[in-house]
Design an enzyme around this catalytic site. Sequence first.
Site, PDB file in Angstrom:
ATOM      1  CD1 TRP A 164      13.265   6.457  16.472  1.00 31.92           C
ATOM      2  CD2 TRP A 164      14.097   7.985  15.083  1.00 31.92           C
ATOM      3  NE1 TRP A 164      13.968   5.786  15.482  1.00 31.92           N
ATOM      4  CE2 TRP A 164      14.487   6.704  14.614  1.00 31.92           C
ATOM      5  CE3 TRP A 164      14.519   9.119  14.358  1.00 31.92           C
ATOM      6  CZ2 TRP A 164      15.264   6.521  13.471  1.00 31.92           C
ATOM      7  CZ3 TRP A 164      15.286   8.935  13.214  1.00 31.92           C
ATOM      8  CH2 TRP A 164      15.656   7.645  12.791  1.00 31.92           C
ATOM      9  CG  ASN A 165      10.833   9.058  11.181  1.00 34.43           C
ATOM     10  OD1 ASN A 165       9.833   9.011  11.885  1.00 34.43           O
ATOM     11  ND2 ASN A 165      10.844   8.619   9.938  1.00 34.43           N
ATOM     12  CE  LYS A 188       6.014   3.882  22.958  1.00 33.89           C
ATOM     13  NZ  LYS A 188       7.411   4.421  22.962  1.00 33.89           N
ATOM     14  N   PRO A 189       4.935   8.264  22.680  1.00 34.02           N
ATOM     15  CG  PRO A 189       5.950  10.159  23.611  1.00 34.02           C
ATOM     16  CD  PRO A 189       4.866   9.132  23.865  1.00 34.02           C
ATOM     17  CD  GLU A 264       0.405   5.247   7.496  1.00 38.63           C
ATOM     18  OE1 GLU A 264       1.266   5.046   6.622  1.00 38.63           O
ATOM     19  OE2 GLU A 264      -0.776   5.500   7.225  1.00 38.63           O
ATOM     20  NE  ARG A 292      10.804  15.134   2.943  1.00 35.76           N
ATOM     21  CZ  ARG A 292       9.796  14.795   3.757  1.00 35.76           C
ATOM     22  NH1 ARG A 292       9.368  15.647   4.657  1.00 35.76           N
ATOM     23  NH2 ARG A 292       9.216  13.622   3.666  1.00 35.76           N
ATOM     24  CB  CYS A 298       8.612   5.755   6.217  1.00 34.45           C
ATOM     25  SG  CYS A 298       7.478   7.152   6.222  1.00 34.45           S
ATOM     26  CD  GLU A 395      12.435   1.935   6.527  1.00 33.03           C
ATOM     27  OE1 GLU A 395      12.357   1.130   7.472  1.00 33.03           O
ATOM     28  OE2 GLU A 395      11.581   2.790   6.294  1.00 33.03           O
TER      29      GLU A 395
HETATM   30  P1  NAP Z   1      10.168   1.258  15.923  1.00 32.18           P
HETATM   31  O1  NAP Z   1      11.388   0.756  16.556  1.00 32.18           O
HETATM   32  O2  NAP Z   1       9.233   0.286  15.326  1.00 32.18           O
HETATM   33  O3  NAP Z   1       9.431   2.143  17.015  1.00 32.18           O
HETATM   34  C1  NAP Z   1       8.278   2.879  16.752  1.00 32.18           C
HETATM   35  C2  NAP Z   1       7.501   3.081  18.035  1.00 32.18           C
HETATM   36  O4  NAP Z   1       7.091   1.806  18.533  1.00 32.18           O
HETATM   37  C3  NAP Z   1       8.326   3.711  19.163  1.00 32.18           C
HETATM   38  O5  NAP Z   1       7.481   4.537  19.922  1.00 32.18           O
HETATM   39  C4  NAP Z   1       8.764   2.495  19.951  1.00 32.18           C
HETATM   40  O6  NAP Z   1       9.075   2.768  21.297  1.00 32.18           O
HETATM   41  C5  NAP Z   1       7.516   1.647  19.861  1.00 32.18           C
HETATM   42  N1  NAP Z   1       7.753   0.234  20.131  1.00 32.18           N
HETATM   43  C6  NAP Z   1       8.886  -0.490  19.940  1.00 32.18           C
HETATM   44  N2  NAP Z   1       8.681  -1.763  20.327  1.00 32.18           N
HETATM   45  C7  NAP Z   1       7.404  -1.843  20.760  1.00 32.18           C
HETATM   46  C8  NAP Z   1       6.593  -2.891  21.302  1.00 32.18           C
HETATM   47  N3  NAP Z   1       7.040  -4.118  21.454  1.00 32.18           N
HETATM   48  N4  NAP Z   1       5.329  -2.604  21.666  1.00 32.18           N
HETATM   49  C9  NAP Z   1       4.834  -1.367  21.513  1.00 32.18           C
HETATM   50  N5  NAP Z   1       5.545  -0.330  21.016  1.00 32.18           N
HETATM   51  C10 NAP Z   1       6.809  -0.568  20.627  1.00 32.18           C
HETATM   52  O7  NAP Z   1      10.491   2.304  14.767  1.00 32.18           O
HETATM   53  P2  NAP Z   1      11.449   3.568  14.844  1.00 32.18           P
HETATM   54  O8  NAP Z   1      12.863   3.091  14.733  1.00 32.18           O
HETATM   55  O9  NAP Z   1      11.079   4.450  15.992  1.00 32.18           O
HETATM   56  O10 NAP Z   1      11.016   4.351  13.547  1.00 32.18           O
HETATM   57  C11 NAP Z   1      11.530   4.085  12.299  1.00 32.18           C
HETATM   58  C12 NAP Z   1      10.585   3.225  11.508  1.00 32.18           C
HETATM   59  O11 NAP Z   1       9.333   3.881  11.386  1.00 32.18           O
HETATM   60  C13 NAP Z   1      11.052   2.997  10.090  1.00 32.18           C
HETATM   61  O12 NAP Z   1      10.837   1.661   9.720  1.00 32.18           O
HETATM   62  C14 NAP Z   1      10.160   3.917   9.278  1.00 32.18           C
HETATM   63  O13 NAP Z   1       9.982   3.520   7.938  1.00 32.18           O
HETATM   64  C15 NAP Z   1       8.894   3.847  10.037  1.00 32.18           C
HETATM   65  N6  NAP Z   1       8.066   5.002   9.718  1.00 32.18           N
HETATM   66  C16 NAP Z   1       6.960   4.789   8.948  1.00 32.18           C
HETATM   67  C17 NAP Z   1       6.168   5.864   8.594  1.00 32.18           C
HETATM   68  C18 NAP Z   1       4.960   5.671   7.728  1.00 32.18           C
HETATM   69  O14 NAP Z   1       4.131   6.559   7.716  1.00 32.18           O
HETATM   70  N7  NAP Z   1       4.821   4.583   7.012  1.00 32.18           N
HETATM   71  C19 NAP Z   1       6.481   7.152   9.051  1.00 32.18           C
HETATM   72  C20 NAP Z   1       7.615   7.313   9.834  1.00 32.18           C
HETATM   73  C21 NAP Z   1       8.388   6.218  10.174  1.00 32.18           C
HETATM   74  P3  NAP Z   1      10.611   2.989  21.733  1.00 32.18           P
HETATM   75  O15 NAP Z   1      10.995   4.286  21.135  1.00 32.18           O
HETATM   76  O16 NAP Z   1      10.582   2.986  23.191  1.00 32.18           O
HETATM   77  O17 NAP Z   1      11.385   1.837  21.150  1.00 32.18           O
END
Ligand code: NAP
Length: 496
Positions: A164-165, A188-189, A264, A292, A298, A395
């Site tokens: 979502w970020n 799948k957003p 990622e 920012r 991340c 984090e």
């Molecule tokens: P998240 O909870 O891991 O969710 C990311 C995505 O995965 C969402 O679309 C989420 O859906 C989905 N998801 C959750 N559980 C799942 C499952 N069991 N099976 C399949 N999909 C699943 O992460 P977030 O809180 O949205 O994002 C923050 C994280 O992303 C941080 O750790 C950040 O560091 C990381 N990030 C990394 C990068 C990079 O390039 N390295 C860039 C941006 C963000 P729902 O929304 O429905 O839960």
Amino acid sequence: MSVTISQDQERRLLDSVPTGLLIAGQWRPSSTGETIDVHDPSTGDLLTTIASASPADGEAALAAAHAAQEGWAKTAPRTRAEILRKAFELITARADDFALLMTLEMGKPLADSRAEVAYGAEFLRWFSEQTNRITGRYSVAPDGAARLLVTKRPVGPCLLITPWNFPLAMGTRKIGPALAAGCTLILKPATLTPLTSLLLARTLIDAGVPDGVVNVIPTRHAGAVTGPLIKDSRLRKLSFTGSTEVGRRLIADSAEQVLRVSMELGGNAPLLVFEDADLDKAVDGALLAKLRNGGEACTAANRLLVQRPVAEEFTRRLADRFGQYTVGRGTLPDAKIGPLVDEDTRDKVDRLVTSAVEAGAKVVTGGEKVPGAGYFYQPTVLTDIPEDAEILREEIFGPVAPIVVFDTEDEAVRLANSTEYGLVAYAFTSDLNRGLRLAERLDTGMIGINTGIVSNPAAPFGGVKQSGVGREGGLEGIEEYLETRYVGIADPFAGQ
Ligand code: NAP
């Protein structure tokens, strides 16, 4: 330029965003009628309601992507390139809508959203340019007895899961190279911010993407909908951006059909300030790297490591600047920090700060939730943090800067590398040799020298260790969506 946004403008934009699932070129309701309520994190108010995909909808999306795969792979590279280029132009023309929509559903200030529109759109332009540069090679075997033909071909239907970020850029960073390579996809957003992806999907259709090539399935049941797809042999690639915890689970699930994956994942970026640094630049860089996107990145600097002789001065200047940041709804002209995305995220930030303070950390500025509606948190600077504090290992994902003092370069490198993550590091120094030494010694996929931002569509973005596998952007980004095919050919001169 600051423009005041009216409620009417917000309503008109929200009413114009598709609310269905995009499957096989059609906007459809969920097969179960289930919906997702999307909220404004600055007030908690409902913005709009959209369809939530069921496992049957997920299956239909995969069937559509699979059916469209052969045609899209055969589409001339120039045609694919021009569709991507058109999508870049349409996003740019619709930049105000994309920016406002992101601010409404995710909370970041409009200036941050506009910057993301430019960054996110650029992936489509960059990969439109790469489309025509997918090449192979033809060579003579060393013994002269055969010819070796090596070509690249699209991996096939891809599942793209985004967080979502950065609601636009995390999508385009995957969609750009997938479409350029000739892959069809299912996006799948994140459930918290699906609206930007729906507007993006419509923009891609307007740009000429054929039916079934792009399918979009927001869902309240991420695991139940994507799980069966990951185990279906028609799916050939999973690209995920999100937390390390979920990424690990998806890698395990992908093992069943040896699915190609790009991950990622999370970060814990150190930002190093040496005594020879230009302190003005270091403070500006730290502000950018920390605040920012409200710290919800991340790549956000998670630990500010500062050499002792400049630590006091750096801390004072940084805290002064943090104190000048206005916290408010992202649509307000003077807001520089929006709300965190939801109450859970704010609670986590607050918990990390509270437990650091209980362990002896000092609050230089901030340190508390902002009372009232929305999930706002004060920009915060902490010092005197014990080395084993959770806030240095986890984090933070919020506007909190923990400052740690070090004495020598070796100590700085040890502290910087003492994390299971390895996404990005930043270093501020005016000593070129030190900068190069750090570039070799810091254990991360990306390093910023005298800059607080490294993201660039023309550069390979990605991490090492538990920050993930694979790269997005740059020349490397498209390789994640291509397979190498080798054709061995008998010597055409044999027997002549
Ligand atoms: P998240 O909870 O891991 O969710 C990311 C995505 O995965 C969402 O679309 C989420 O859906 C989905 N998801 C959750 N559980 C799942 C499952 N069991 N099976 C399949 N999909 C699943 O992460 P977030 O809180 O949205 O994002 C923050 C994280 O992303 C941080 O750790 C950040 O560091 C990381 N990030 C990394 C990068 C990079 O390039 N390295 C860039 C941006 C963000 P729902 O929304 O429905 O839960």
